[in-house]
Write a protein that holds these residues in place. Structure first.
Motif, PDB file in Angstrom:
ATOM      1  N   LYS A  34       0.825  -1.211   0.000  1.00  0.00           N
ATOM      2  CA  LYS A  34       0.000   0.000   0.000  1.00  0.00           C
ATOM      3  C   LYS A  34       0.856   1.258   0.000  1.00  0.00           C
ATOM      4  O   LYS A  34       0.436   2.302  -0.517  1.00  0.00           O
ATOM      5  CB  LYS A  34      -0.937  -0.003   1.208  1.00  0.00           C
ATOM      6  CG  LYS A  34      -2.090  -0.984   1.105  1.00  0.00           C
ATOM      7  CD  LYS A  34      -3.006  -0.872   2.325  1.00  0.00           C
ATOM      8  CE  LYS A  34      -4.201  -1.809   2.223  1.00  0.00           C
ATOM      9  NZ  LYS A  34      -5.081  -1.703   3.409  1.00  0.00           N
ATOM     10  N   ARG A  69      -9.121  -4.646  -2.764  1.00  0.00           N
ATOM     11  CA  ARG A  69     -10.031  -3.627  -2.204  1.00  0.00           C
ATOM     12  C   ARG A  69      -9.365  -2.256  -2.184  1.00  0.00           C
ATOM     13  O   ARG A  69      -9.999  -1.239  -2.502  1.00  0.00           O
ATOM     14  CB  ARG A  69     -10.471  -4.022  -0.792  1.00  0.00           C
ATOM     15  CG  ARG A  69     -11.503  -5.143  -0.743  1.00  0.00           C
ATOM     16  CD  ARG A  69     -12.140  -5.251   0.632  1.00  0.00           C
ATOM     17  NE  ARG A  69     -11.169  -5.606   1.662  1.00  0.00           N
ATOM     18  CZ  ARG A  69     -10.871  -6.863   2.001  1.00  0.00           C
ATOM     19  NH1 ARG A  69     -11.469  -7.871   1.376  1.00  0.00           N
ATOM     20  NH2 ARG A  69     -10.002  -7.105   2.950  1.00  0.00           N
ATOM     21  N   HIS A  70      -8.101  -2.230  -1.817  1.00  0.00           N
ATOM     22  CA  HIS A  70      -7.367  -0.957  -1.800  1.00  0.00           C
ATOM     23  C   HIS A  70      -7.326  -0.353  -3.203  1.00  0.00           C
ATOM     24  O   HIS A  70      -7.558   0.862  -3.364  1.00  0.00           O
ATOM     25  CB  HIS A  70      -5.944  -1.190  -1.296  1.00  0.00           C
ATOM     26  CG  HIS A  70      -5.060   0.015  -1.440  1.00  0.00           C
ATOM     27  ND1 HIS A  70      -4.989   1.003  -0.482  1.00  0.00           N
ATOM     28  CD2 HIS A  70      -4.207   0.392  -2.438  1.00  0.00           C
ATOM     29  CE1 HIS A  70      -4.142   1.932  -0.879  1.00  0.00           C
ATOM     30  NE2 HIS A  70      -3.654   1.588  -2.057  1.00  0.00           N
ATOM     31  N   GLN A  72      -9.362  -0.792  -5.721  1.00  0.00           N
ATOM     32  CA  GLN A  72     -10.687  -0.333  -6.145  1.00  0.00           C
ATOM     33  C   GLN A  72     -11.030   1.013  -5.511  1.00  0.00           C
ATOM     34  O   GLN A  72     -11.672   1.859  -6.133  1.00  0.00           O
ATOM     35  CB  GLN A  72     -11.739  -1.379  -5.784  1.00  0.00           C
ATOM     36  CG  GLN A  72     -11.637  -2.656  -6.611  1.00  0.00           C
ATOM     37  CD  GLN A  72     -12.571  -3.745  -6.124  1.00  0.00           C
ATOM     38  OE1 GLN A  72     -13.537  -3.477  -5.413  1.00  0.00           O
ATOM     39  NE2 GLN A  72     -12.278  -4.993  -6.482  1.00  0.00           N
ATOM     40  N   SER A  73     -10.570   1.207  -4.272  1.00  0.00           N
ATOM     41  CA  SER A  73     -10.859   2.454  -3.555  1.00  0.00           C
ATOM     42  C   SER A  73      -9.868   3.564  -3.889  1.00  0.00           C
ATOM     43  O   SER A  73     -10.152   4.740  -3.648  1.00  0.00           O
ATOM     44  CB  SER A  73     -10.843   2.206  -2.045  1.00  0.00           C
ATOM     45  OG  SER A  73     -11.801   1.239  -1.672  1.00  0.00           O
ATOM     46  N   ASN A  74      -8.725   3.192  -4.423  1.00  0.00           N
ATOM     47  CA  ASN A  74      -7.674   4.171  -4.708  1.00  0.00           C
ATOM     48  C   ASN A  74      -7.109   3.965  -6.121  1.00  0.00           C
ATOM     49  O   ASN A  74      -5.924   3.628  -6.281  1.00  0.00           O
ATOM     50  CB  ASN A  74      -6.545   4.047  -3.681  1.00  0.00           C
ATOM     51  CG  ASN A  74      -7.008   4.251  -2.260  1.00  0.00           C
ATOM     52  OD1 ASN A  74      -7.073   5.374  -1.764  1.00  0.00           O
ATOM     53  ND2 ASN A  74      -7.332   3.155  -1.579  1.00  0.00           N
TER      54      ASN A  74
END
Length: 327
Positions: A34, A69-70, A72-74
Motif C-alpha cells: 500500500k 479492495r485498496h 478499487q478504492s484508490n
C-alpha cells in the motif's frame, strides 16, 4: 534504458522489500504494498499445526483480497504487487505443495533462494508471474538465468540474513557485462541515497530488509526491534555457525547468548535444515540477523513511515545529483 517487467514498473520508489524469515507476515506485506513498494514474505513463514487449514492459502487470500479492495478504492494510487519467496533447498519438504498454492493464487512475483530450479520458474511463468533468484556471485547468477529466472537479486557484502562477501561494485559490474535483465541489489541499503547509489552502480531496484524489522507490523520481538535501533555497522558479525551458510548477525544478541562473537566456530552447508523437525541449541533462539545498514534506523515506526522516509531521501538525493551533474 532497460525495460522492466510490468510487475516492477510504476513503483513509488524502486524498492522490493526482502522476505524476512519468521518476521514478514501479511500485516507487513500489505503495508509495504500500500505504501508503493513490493512487499514479500517467505512461504515457510505461513505455518499451521497438523490438521489445521493451510496457512499459506489463508495468507494469500487475505493479501490478494485486501490489495484488490485498496486498488478499487484508490485507482489513482494502486498498491504495488507482492512477492513470495520459495526456499529451494532439499530440506524444504513443503516446496512442491507451496508451488502449487502460489500458482493457484497467481502470485505476481516469485523469489527463489538456495537453489535454482527450472520447474519453479516454469510455475511462475505459467500463472503470469516473474521469477527473481538471489545470488552471491557471478557463477550462481549465470546458472539462475540458464534455468529460466527472469531477474537476479545480487546479495552483496553487508546484507542481512544469508549474505555474500563481494563488494556490490564488483558483483553488479560483473553481472552487467553479460545480463541486461532486471537486477536488484541487496547489501546495507537503508536510505534513499543508497537506493539511488544502487541504481548508479547498474541495479534497477534496491532490495531492502533489515530496516523493516524495526517496524510496527513486523513479527519480531520488541527487544529485537530495539536492538536494531540501538546498533550500527560495527555491531554486525559475519558467521556460518548458526545455519551453515554465512550470514550477518547482531553482535549484542550473540553476546547475550553467552558466546564470544570474535571467536565463533564455523559450520558447513550440510547443517542447514528447513524441515519441520529442525532444531538448534536453546542458546541460539535469540540470535538475530541484520545487515550493516542499520545505523540509519533510529526508531520503530509503521512500515508506511519508513517508506515515506526512503522516498523523501531518494527524491532529495536525485535532486542533489542533478545539481552535481549539471555543474
Amino acid at each position: 534504458m532497460r525495460q522492466l517487467p510490468k510487475q516492477l514498473q510504476g513503483l513509488r520508489i524502486p524498492v522490493v522489500a526482502s522476505p524476512l524469515f519468521i518476521i514478514s507476515n501479511p500485516d507487513l506485506v500489505i503495508a509495504q504494498c500500500k505504501a508503493g513498494i513490493v512487499g514479500s514474505f517467505p512461504a515457510l513463514n505461513a505455518r499451521e499445526a497438523a490438521g489445521e487449514p493451510i496457512m499459506l492459502e489463508a495468507w494469500l487470500k487475505r493479501i490478494t483480497e485486501e490489495l484488490d479492495r485498496h486498488n478499487q478504492s484508490n485507482p489513482d494510487f494502486p498498491a504495488a504487487p507482492f512477492a513470495v519467496n520459495q526456499i529451494v533447498h532439499r530440506s524444504n519438504a513443503r516446496l512442491e505443495r507451496d508451488i502449487e498454492i502460489c500458482h493457484k493464487w497467481k502470485v505476481p512475483i516469485w523469489i527463489t533462494s538456495l537453489g535454482a530450479r527450472v520447474e519453479v520458474n516454469e510455475a511462475a511463468h505459467d500463472c503470469g508471474g516473474i521469477s527473481l533468484h538471489d545470488i552471491i556471485n557471478n557463477r550462481f547468477a549465470r546458472k539462475a538465468i540458464e534455468k529460466g529466472a527472469d531477474g537476479l537479486i545480487a546479495v552483496a557484502a553487508g546484507a542481512g540474513g544469508h549474505a555474500g562477501a563481494q563488494s556490490p561494485l564488483a558483483l553488479i559490474s560483473e553481472i552487467r557485462e553479460w545480463f541486461n535483465g532486471p537486477v536488484l541489489l541487496s547489501g546495507a541499503i537503508s536510505t534513499g541515497r543508497s537506493i539511488l547509489a544502487a541504481q548508479a552502480m547498474g541495479a534497477d531496484l534496491a532490495y531492502i530488509g533489515s530496516p523493516f524489522i524495526a517496524t510496527e507490523e513486523a513479527n519480531a520481538d520488541q527487544a529485537y526491534k530495539q536492538m536494531i535501533v540501538e546498533s550500527g555497522a560495527e555491531d554486525i558479525v559475519y558467521s556460518s555457525l548458526f545455519t551453515g551458510v554465512h550470514g550477518n548477525y547482531l553482535k549484542p544478541s550473540i553476546i547475550r547468548a553467552g558466546m564470544d562473537p570474535d571467536n565463533l566456530e564455523t559450520a558447513d552447508a550440510s547443517s542447514m535444515n528447513f524441515g519441520e523437525g529442525r532444531s538448534k541449541p536453546k542458546s541460539w533462539k535469540e540470535i538475530w540477523g541484520a545487515g550493516q545498514g542499520i545505523g540509519a534506523v533510529k526508531d520503530v515506526v509503521p512500515a508506511r513511515a519508513l517508506v515515506d522516509r526512503l522516498a523523501q531521501e531518494y527524491d532529495a538525493a536525485k535532486a542533489e545529483m542533478r545539481e552535481i551533474v549539471n555543474g
